[in-house]
Enzyme design. Structure first.
Site, PDB file in Angstrom:
ATOM      1  N   CYS A   1      13.760  11.333   6.050  1.00 30.23           N
ATOM      2  CA  CYS A   1      13.662  11.177   7.454  1.00 30.23           C
ATOM      3  C   CYS A   1      15.098  11.266   8.177  1.00 30.23           C
ATOM      4  O   CYS A   1      15.031  11.555   9.356  1.00 30.23           O
ATOM      5  CB  CYS A   1      13.158   9.545   7.854  1.00 30.23           C
ATOM      6  SG  CYS A   1      13.889   8.313   6.768  1.00 30.23           S
TER       7      CYS A   1
ATOM      8  N   GLU B   1      10.254   2.054  10.431  1.00 29.51           N
ATOM      9  CA  GLU B   1      11.069   3.045  10.147  1.00 29.51           C
ATOM     10  C   GLU B   1      10.269   4.388  10.208  1.00 29.51           C
ATOM     11  O   GLU B   1       9.542   4.686   9.444  1.00 29.51           O
ATOM     12  CB  GLU B   1      11.576   3.064   8.819  1.00 29.51           C
ATOM     13  CG  GLU B   1      13.186   3.631   8.547  1.00 29.51           C
ATOM     14  CD  GLU B   1      13.134   4.960   8.155  1.00 29.51           C
ATOM     15  OE1 GLU B   1      12.872   5.844   8.885  1.00 29.51           O
ATOM     16  OE2 GLU B   1      12.948   4.938   6.697  1.00 29.51           O
TER      17      GLU B   1
ATOM     18  N   GLU C   1      10.493  17.410  14.296  1.00 31.39           N
ATOM     19  CA  GLU C   1      10.613  17.010  12.778  1.00 31.39           C
ATOM     20  C   GLU C   1       9.804  17.918  11.972  1.00 31.39           C
ATOM     21  O   GLU C   1       8.705  17.966  12.163  1.00 31.39           O
ATOM     22  CB  GLU C   1      10.474  15.442  12.516  1.00 31.39           C
ATOM     23  CG  GLU C   1      10.776  15.142  11.175  1.00 31.39           C
ATOM     24  CD  GLU C   1      10.525  13.824  10.996  1.00 31.39           C
ATOM     25  OE1 GLU C   1      11.245  13.191  10.175  1.00 31.39           O
ATOM     26  OE2 GLU C   1       9.413  13.108  11.187  1.00 31.39           O
TER      27      GLU C   1
ATOM     28  N   LYS D   1       1.098  -1.365   0.150  1.00 36.08           N
ATOM     29  CA  LYS D   1      -0.088  -0.044   0.027  1.00 36.08           C
ATOM     30  C   LYS D   1       0.908   1.382  -0.069  1.00 36.08           C
ATOM     31  O   LYS D   1       1.607   1.479   1.021  1.00 36.08           O
ATOM     32  CB  LYS D   1      -0.766   0.092   1.302  1.00 36.08           C
ATOM     33  CG  LYS D   1      -2.068   1.320   1.010  1.00 36.08           C
ATOM     34  CD  LYS D   1      -2.472   1.593   2.407  1.00 36.08           C
ATOM     35  CE  LYS D   1      -1.961   2.829   3.063  1.00 36.08           C
ATOM     36  NZ  LYS D   1      -1.903   4.119   2.408  1.00 36.08           N
TER      37      LYS D   1
END
Length: 500
Positions: free
Chosen positions: A306, A272, A404, A198
């Site tokens: 990331c 992750e 972040e 997906k």
């Protein structure tokens, strides 16, 4: 050309955009065939550089999810795939790699339209994915080699088998939709698993080239399946009774929900997640060398990566020198149409991400950070562009230093000694990446050893297909890449037998 000079409107409209292979589709891929979705709801695909819708995909129904996972389950229980040898599966991975590379141009075009990544970035996606597939194929011997271990007391031994875990749900994010799916797909297939993939809603067409490559390479029906949709579809996949394992890359909040579901179901999961990594600049660092590595290390893919080190920790005695170098480097990198070969910084991948970054910019200004370049939305007629930004005079407690951002924003903090630098780098809930810049490789290695994070680079950062990549703390569970990444898709069985 400065970032400011490169920031006018892209000049591209819906009528002048490149034409992708697919635009509006109404199907999923299950049991070796494209099948019309039963869903009424659809998800739009919007070009981030223009704000114009150019495609759409189904927001797949519960019946669609059942069809895909049922196909994966049948292929695993009764099909040939798990019963082939690892070497046979490796040979097929090599064929998939060739087929992926043959679709490189179409993949790059579609990917850039989906998420606004510069074409210079997406053009390498197919080659990198092929490299992952080829490297993983080379690990087949780890699955095939006999592993027999004697009992310490003697008289018996144990044969250790590495069996495929079963049908796997693979969920990839929007920032690197090809590679962050293939890094899950390749080891799952080599291990003998079947999969349902997906993609993120906004990047749901480019992954079709990977499915097409698998089909062309001869992957048996039901081994690789694809559904599209939003969070509800993802939740159905994660909780479905036929799912044996989940692998997810994405935000930490979503990762927590997936981890909770998998914990409740006693289902293995690899996560992750996000990061807030640091680049420690040692006093002897060569700033010209650092400048050459800065964009890829700290701002790759318009800051939508990331592991990048968006906190730059500079020694007090060289603080202004570092700020000047970072400012000049960022200011010199062109921003504009992601299909322009010169573009370094494109748009945010979506309006939602654009608003997230705007909020962080407002917070940084309000808390007293000083923008040496950028610091605001770009002055464009269309699209979701944020000016590439450097904040100086940032302190550890500021929101911009702790959360972040996932945009083209770096912060420069100061430290007085190495102990303080390491403490600042480790003062985060995340633990994904990091880098140390120094002319003394041994000194840099020593600092890297003290950083509480999953991966650290010395004077650069890169992902090694042969070494584990994963996060600590709020950055995830488990690893990808290397033998360690392959091991996430096997379940171990010990067969004990007498030797006398």
């Amino acid at each position: 050309m400065s970032a400011t000079d490169a920031r006018p409107a892209t000049g591209r409209t819906a009528s002048t955009r490149p034409e992708p292979r697919w635009t509006h589709v109404d199907d999923l891929y299950a049991d070796g065939a494209w099948t019309r979705s039963t869903a009424a709801a659809r998800l739009p695909l919007v070009d981030p550089a223009t704000g114009q819708e150019w495609g759409s995909v189904p927001d797949c129904s519960a019946d669609d999810v059942d069809a895909a996972l049922s196909a994966a389950d049948r292929a695993f229980r009764t099909g040939p795939w798990p019963r082939t040898t690892p070497s046979q599966r490796a040979a097929l991975l090599l064929r998939i790699a060739d087929e992926v590379e043959a679709r490189a141009a179409d993949t790059a075009l579609t990917n850039t339209l989906e998420n606004g990544s510069p074409i210079s970035e997406t053009r390498g996606a197919a080659a990198n994915a092929a490299g992952i597939l080829r490297h993983v194929a080379g690990l087949a011997s780890w699955l095939e080699d006999e592993d027999v271990r004697p009992f310490p007391a003697g008289g018996a031994e144990t044969v250790v088998r590495r069996d495929p875990v079963g049908p796997c749900v693979l969920i990839a994010p929007w920032n690197f939709p090809i590679n962050l799916m293939v890094v899950k797909l390749a080891p799952a297939l080599l291990a003998g698993c079947t999969v349902v993939m997906k993609p993120a809603p906004g990047t749901s067409l480019s992954i079709r080239f990977v499915v097409e490559a698998c089909e062309a390479a001869g992957v048996p029906p039901g081994v690789v399946n694809l559904v599209t949709g939003g969070g509800e579809v993802g939740d159905r996949l994660v909780r479905h009774p036929l799912t044996a394992k989940v692998a997810f890359t994405g935000s930490t909040p979503v990762g927590r929900r997936i981890a909770a579901a998998c914990g409740e179901l006693l289902r293995p999961v690899t996560l992750e997640l996000g990061g807030k990594s640091s680049a420690i600049v040692l006093p002897d660092a060569d700033l010209e060398q650092m400048s050459a590595a800065l964009i890829r290390t700290c701002l790759r893919n318009t800051g939508q990566t990331c592991y990048i080190s968006t906190r730059i920790l500079a020694p007090s005695e060289r603080y202004e020198e570092v700020v000047d170098m970072v400012t000049r480097t960022v200011e010199a990198a062109p921003q504009g149409d992601p299909f322009d070969e010169r573009t370094v910084f494109g748009p945010m991948a979506s309006r939602a991400q654009y608003e997230v970054v705007r909020d962080h910019l407002d917070s940084a200004h309000a808390e007293g950070a000083r923008a040496t370049v950028g610091g605001r939305p770009a002055d464009t007629e269309r699209g979701w562009f944020i000016e590439p930004t450097v904040f100086a005079d940032v302190t550890p407690g500021m929101r911009i230093a702790r959360e972040e951002v996932f945009g083209p924003v770096v912060s420069v903090l100061r430290y007085d000694d190495i102990d303080e630098a390491v403490a600042l780098a480790n003062d985060t809930s995340f633990g994904l990446g990091g880098v140390v810049f120094s002319a003394d490789r041994e000194a840099a290695q020593a600092v890297a050893e003290r950083m509480d994070t999953g991966s650290v680079g010395v004077n650069f950062f890169g992902s090694n297909h042969n070494a584990p990549f994963g996060g600590r703390h709020d950055s995830g569970l488990g690893v990808e890449y290397g033998i360690e990444g392959l091991s996430q898709y096997v379940t171990f069985k010990s067969i004990h037998r007498r030797t006398g």
